[in-house]
Design a protein around this motif. Structure first.
Motif, PDB file in Angstrom:
ATOM      1  N   ILE A  24       0.830  -1.214   0.000  1.00 49.73           N
ATOM      2  CA  ILE A  24       0.000   0.000   0.000  1.00 49.73           C
ATOM      3  C   ILE A  24       0.863   1.262   0.000  1.00 49.73           C
ATOM      4  O   ILE A  24       0.553   2.234  -0.713  1.00 49.73           O
ATOM      5  CB  ILE A  24      -0.959   0.002   1.224  1.00 49.73           C
ATOM      6  CG1 ILE A  24      -1.902  -1.210   1.191  1.00 49.73           C
ATOM      7  CG2 ILE A  24      -1.746   1.311   1.308  1.00 49.73           C
ATOM      8  CD1 ILE A  24      -3.022  -1.163   0.187  1.00 49.73           C
ATOM      9  N   ALA A  25       1.945   1.268   0.802  1.00 50.25           N
ATOM     10  CA  ALA A  25       2.737   2.505   0.929  1.00 50.25           C
ATOM     11  C   ALA A  25       3.299   2.995  -0.416  1.00 50.25           C
ATOM     12  O   ALA A  25       3.107   4.169  -0.755  1.00 50.25           O
ATOM     13  CB  ALA A  25       3.838   2.328   1.980  1.00 50.25           C
ATOM     14  N   PRO A  26       3.935   2.158  -1.219  1.00 45.23           N
ATOM     15  CA  PRO A  26       4.444   2.686  -2.492  1.00 45.23           C
ATOM     16  C   PRO A  26       3.329   3.088  -3.462  1.00 45.23           C
ATOM     17  O   PRO A  26       3.492   4.051  -4.228  1.00 45.23           O
ATOM     18  CB  PRO A  26       5.283   1.541  -3.063  1.00 45.23           C
ATOM     19  CG  PRO A  26       4.831   0.307  -2.355  1.00 45.23           C
ATOM     20  CD  PRO A  26       4.358   0.760  -1.003  1.00 45.23           C
ATOM     21  N   ALA A  27       2.204   2.368  -3.425  1.00 46.85           N
ATOM     22  CA  ALA A  27       1.088   2.726  -4.319  1.00 46.85           C
ATOM     23  C   ALA A  27       0.568   4.118  -3.961  1.00 46.85           C
ATOM     24  O   ALA A  27       0.311   4.950  -4.849  1.00 46.85           O
ATOM     25  CB  ALA A  27      -0.025   1.689  -4.214  1.00 46.85           C
ATOM     26  N   LEU A  28       0.431   4.389  -2.667  1.00 44.82           N
ATOM     27  CA  LEU A  28      -0.039   5.703  -2.229  1.00 44.82           C
ATOM     28  C   LEU A  28       1.005   6.783  -2.526  1.00 44.82           C
ATOM     29  O   LEU A  28       0.666   7.890  -2.951  1.00 44.82           O
ATOM     30  CB  LEU A  28      -0.337   5.699  -0.729  1.00 44.82           C
ATOM     31  CG  LEU A  28      -1.527   4.847  -0.261  1.00 44.82           C
ATOM     32  CD1 LEU A  28      -1.551   4.794   1.271  1.00 44.82           C
ATOM     33  CD2 LEU A  28      -2.859   5.390  -0.793  1.00 44.82           C
ATOM     34  N   ALA A  29       2.260   6.439  -2.293  1.00 50.45           N
ATOM     35  CA  ALA A  29       3.325   7.426  -2.542  1.00 50.45           C
ATOM     36  C   ALA A  29       3.272   7.918  -3.983  1.00 50.45           C
ATOM     37  O   ALA A  29       3.470   9.097  -4.263  1.00 50.45           O
ATOM     38  CB  ALA A  29       4.689   6.811  -2.231  1.00 50.45           C
ATOM     39  N   MET A  30       2.958   7.005  -4.912  1.00 46.76           N
ATOM     40  CA  MET A  30       2.873   7.384  -6.329  1.00 46.76           C
ATOM     41  C   MET A  30       1.568   8.092  -6.663  1.00 46.76           C
ATOM     42  O   MET A  30       1.390   8.561  -7.787  1.00 46.76           O
ATOM     43  CB  MET A  30       2.987   6.144  -7.222  1.00 46.76           C
ATOM     44  CG  MET A  30       4.382   5.733  -7.638  1.00 46.76           C
ATOM     45  SD  MET A  30       5.499   7.037  -8.175  1.00 46.76           S
ATOM     46  CE  MET A  30       4.610   7.797  -9.530  1.00 46.76           C
ATOM     47  N   GLY A  31       0.617   8.130  -5.719  1.00 47.59           N
ATOM     48  CA  GLY A  31      -0.623   8.869  -5.961  1.00 47.59           C
ATOM     49  C   GLY A  31      -1.804   8.022  -6.402  1.00 47.59           C
ATOM     50  O   GLY A  31      -2.839   8.561  -6.812  1.00 47.59           O
ATOM     51  N   ASN A  32      -1.663   6.693  -6.326  1.00 45.60           N
ATOM     52  CA  ASN A  32      -2.795   5.827  -6.661  1.00 45.60           C
ATOM     53  C   ASN A  32      -3.797   5.800  -5.505  1.00 45.60           C
ATOM     54  O   ASN A  32      -3.442   6.053  -4.356  1.00 45.60           O
ATOM     55  CB  ASN A  32      -2.308   4.394  -6.898  1.00 45.60           C
ATOM     56  CG  ASN A  32      -1.320   4.329  -8.036  1.00 45.60           C
ATOM     57  OD1 ASN A  32      -1.698   4.370  -9.209  1.00 45.60           O
ATOM     58  ND2 ASN A  32      -0.030   4.274  -7.702  1.00 45.60           N
ATOM     59  N   ALA A  33      -5.038   5.462  -5.816  1.00 44.86           N
ATOM     60  CA  ALA A  33      -6.026   5.197  -4.774  1.00 44.86           C
ATOM     61  C   ALA A  33      -6.153   3.682  -4.682  1.00 44.86           C
ATOM     62  O   ALA A  33      -6.140   2.992  -5.710  1.00 44.86           O
ATOM     63  CB  ALA A  33      -7.363   5.829  -5.119  1.00 44.86           C
ATOM     64  N   THR A  34      -6.266   3.161  -3.474  1.00 48.15           N
ATOM     65  CA  THR A  34      -6.088   1.721  -3.267  1.00 48.15           C
ATOM     66  C   THR A  34      -7.343   1.016  -2.749  1.00 48.15           C
ATOM     67  O   THR A  34      -8.129   1.592  -2.004  1.00 48.15           O
ATOM     68  CB  THR A  34      -4.950   1.469  -2.258  1.00 48.15           C
ATOM     69  OG1 THR A  34      -5.312   2.028  -0.989  1.00 48.15           O
ATOM     70  CG2 THR A  34      -3.640   2.098  -2.713  1.00 48.15           C
ATOM     71  N   VAL A  35      -7.472  -0.243  -3.159  1.00 46.11           N
ATOM     72  CA  VAL A  35      -8.485  -1.133  -2.585  1.00 46.11           C
ATOM     73  C   VAL A  35      -7.747  -2.404  -2.166  1.00 46.11           C
ATOM     74  O   VAL A  35      -7.077  -3.034  -2.991  1.00 46.11           O
ATOM     75  CB  VAL A  35      -9.589  -1.500  -3.593  1.00 46.11           C
ATOM     76  CG1 VAL A  35     -10.600  -2.462  -2.945  1.00 46.11           C
ATOM     77  CG2 VAL A  35     -10.295  -0.253  -4.098  1.00 46.11           C
ATOM     78  N   CYS A  36      -7.884  -2.741  -0.896  1.00 41.14           N
ATOM     79  CA  CYS A  36      -7.149  -3.901  -0.373  1.00 41.14           C
ATOM     80  C   CYS A  36      -8.111  -4.998   0.063  1.00 41.14           C
ATOM     81  O   CYS A  36      -9.109  -4.734   0.725  1.00 41.14           O
ATOM     82  CB  CYS A  36      -6.285  -3.456   0.804  1.00 41.14           C
ATOM     83  SG  CYS A  36      -5.365  -4.789   1.592  1.00 41.14           S
TER      84      CYS A  36
END
Ligand code: NAI
Ligand code: MG
Length: 484
Positions: free
Chosen positions: A165-177
């Motif tokens: 999650i951390a790298p996905a958010l760092a790049m600005g993506n919105a996440t579903v886990c």
């Protein structure tokens, strides 16, 4: 455990809401075999709502408007909040997975570190300037992919949340886990804590549930842009197939059968300690577990005698006992491991040593005595297949060529360790072993947030951790400006 932790629902747009199923899944503490909580059983409809929330956050919401620096600050805050709640989270993780408290505490340090590392990295992902024809300026720009899906396993719920999650958010993506149904209390708690860290609505959505239900709905959803998966090779095929149908990318981390290769000129005591430690860590339920010890014939007798002595001091127990290892995650996993051990013995493998299950470890817990096999047939299952339990296969080799051949004789290729005081030999051999991470005179099961990590062959593809992970969650846009 006196009271049961009630199900909170599914976490969408920074709020808990009931799952459309109205159903729950019982959470069992592996150390005692008893139910200690419940989670919601998320559905395809819940996944739809979570993906829609993420899409909105990315395209129209506050999340998509933040600068990289602002995103980095939120991640850094999150790391500090994890540190503040570390003891509570470690206790929850230990109950949920059965791991010893010291390992659960170390996991929280790693979790916080993921957010610290990617918080710092968020505004440092630079593109390039590309030399081109006269009259043009060409730049490459890294952009977020959009909505990223994250399906994580139960072995390190907290660390896996941070890792993906951390790298996905760092790049600005919105996440579903979609966390694992066997253990996900910490990811659920982290979703809540992300609000305290300041994440706007829709950046982090979390739908607990079954793999074949919520997991399958997420991976096949038509409005996601990427899938990050860690788990079994079988489900990895389903994930990659689902990704292919939507023409999106995925990273797959599918485990291994990782060798430590010990030459006669190795630092003997350090190698013995490392071989024992790398299979006992997390009761062997680590993708990068060192599950094969390949030992040069000239030191074989001495090495396995030392390994046997070391292993016989190892004990499994409850989190509170805080011994070398805990139980495995579930009755299913215990039975799978026992079946593989029975197969190994039928194929002629002999038990070199067994650790102990501590007196006082509840009989209903899912304990497996750590076991080392020798006289292992090179072509047998125990020599080639992942056990995902505290079971080590020890095998002798003759020379460098044989060591390389044996190391590469599985379908997996995740991690390897080479032990030799001859630096040239260690490099010569290490370079020929087909893995994503190579350790020389050491073995780093777990940790190493800065170190790119991932597999070759059946271990999967793509890289997590380190700066590399950011590029997996990004698309490059090439900007061509004509300026004559
Ligand atoms: P799994 O691959 O079934 O579970 C991993 C995650 O995938 C969980 O969140 C699960 O809910 C989800 N999932 C399951 N079926 C799915 C589907 N059809 N669509 C989408 N998501 C799905 O792994 P499992 O059954 O828990 O463990 C089986 C074996 O897999 C282990 O013995 C071990 O060998 C390997 N494994 C490897 C891991 C690693 O770290 N590389 C982690 C967990 C398991
Ligand atoms: Mg499964």
């Amino acid at each position: 455990m006196s009271t049961i932790i009630p199900a909170k629902g599914v976490f969408i747009n920074n709020r808990w809401q009931p799952s459309s199923s109205g159903k729950t899944i019982a959470m069992i503490a592996p150390a005692t075999g008893k139910v200690f909580g419940e989670i919601a059983r998320g559905t395809a409809a819940d996944i739809d709502a979570a993906v829609a929330a993420a899409r909105h956050a990315f395209e129209k919401g506050a999340w998509g408007k933040l600068t990289a620096t602002e995103r980095g600050r939120l991640l850094t805050n999150f790391g500090r909040i994890v540190e503040k709640h570390a003891e509570e989270l470690a206790l929850l993780e230990a109950t949920d997975t059965g791991k010893p408290m010291k390992q659960a505490r170390a996991d929280m340090v790693a979790l916080a570190r993921y957010f610290e590392y990617y918080g710092g990295a968020a505004d440092k992902v630079h593109g390039d300037t590309v030399p081109f024809m006269d009259g043009f300026l060409v730049n490459t720009i890294y952009e977020p992919l959009g909505v990223t899906a994250h399906i994580i396993p139960w072995n390190y719920p907290a660390q896996m949340f941070g890792r993906t999650i951390a790298p996905a958010l760092a790049m600005g993506n919105a996440t579903v886990c979609k966390p694992a149904e066997e253990a996900c209390m910490v990811p659920l708690r982290l979703a809540e804590l992300s609000v305290e860290a300041g994440f706007p609505e829709g950046a982090i959505n979390m739908v607990p549930g079954l793999g074949e239900e919520a997991g399958a709905a997420l991976s096949s959803h038509g409005d996601i842009d990427f899938i990050s998966f860690t788990g079994s090779p079988e489900v990895g095929i389903l994930i990659q197939t689902a990704a292919a149908k939507n023409h999106i990318g995925c990273t797959l981390e599918l485990g291994g059968k990782s060798p430590q290769i010990i030459f006669e000129d190795a630092d003997f005591d350090a190698a013995v300690a490392s071989v024992a430690g790398a299979i006992v860590q997390n009761a062997g339920q680590t993708c990068s577990a060192g599950s094969r010890a390949l030992v040069q014939r000239s030191i074989w007798d001495k090495f396995i005698a030392a390994l046997k002595a070391k292993f016989e001091t190892i004990q499994a127990g409850t989190p509170e006992m805080d011994l070398d290892l805990g139980p495995v995650i579930s009755a299913t996993q215990r039975d799978r491991i026992n079946k593989m051990m029975a197969m190994a013995e039928r194929a002629g493998a002999k038990v070199l040593a067994k650790g102990k299950i501590a007196d006082g470890a509840p009989k209903e817990g899912f304990y497996v005595a750590p076991t080392i096999y020798y006289d292992v047939e090179r072509s047998s299952e125990i020599a080639r297949e992942e056990v995902f339990g505290p079971v080590l296969a020890a095998m002798p080799f003759e020379d460098e060529e044989d060591a390389i051949h044996l190391a590469n004789s599985t379908d997996y290729g995740l991690v390897a360790g080479v032990w030799s005081k001859d630096g040239s030999r260690a490099l010569r051999v290490g370079k020929k072993v087909r893995v994503g991470q190579l350790f020389i005179n050491g073995y780093g099961a777990g940790g190493g947030i800065e170190l790119p990590f991932g597999g070759m062959k059946k271990s999967g593809h793509g890289r997590e951790k380190g700066f590399e992970a950011l590029y997996e969650f990004a698309a490059m846009k090439t900007l061509v400006i004509k300026h004559n």
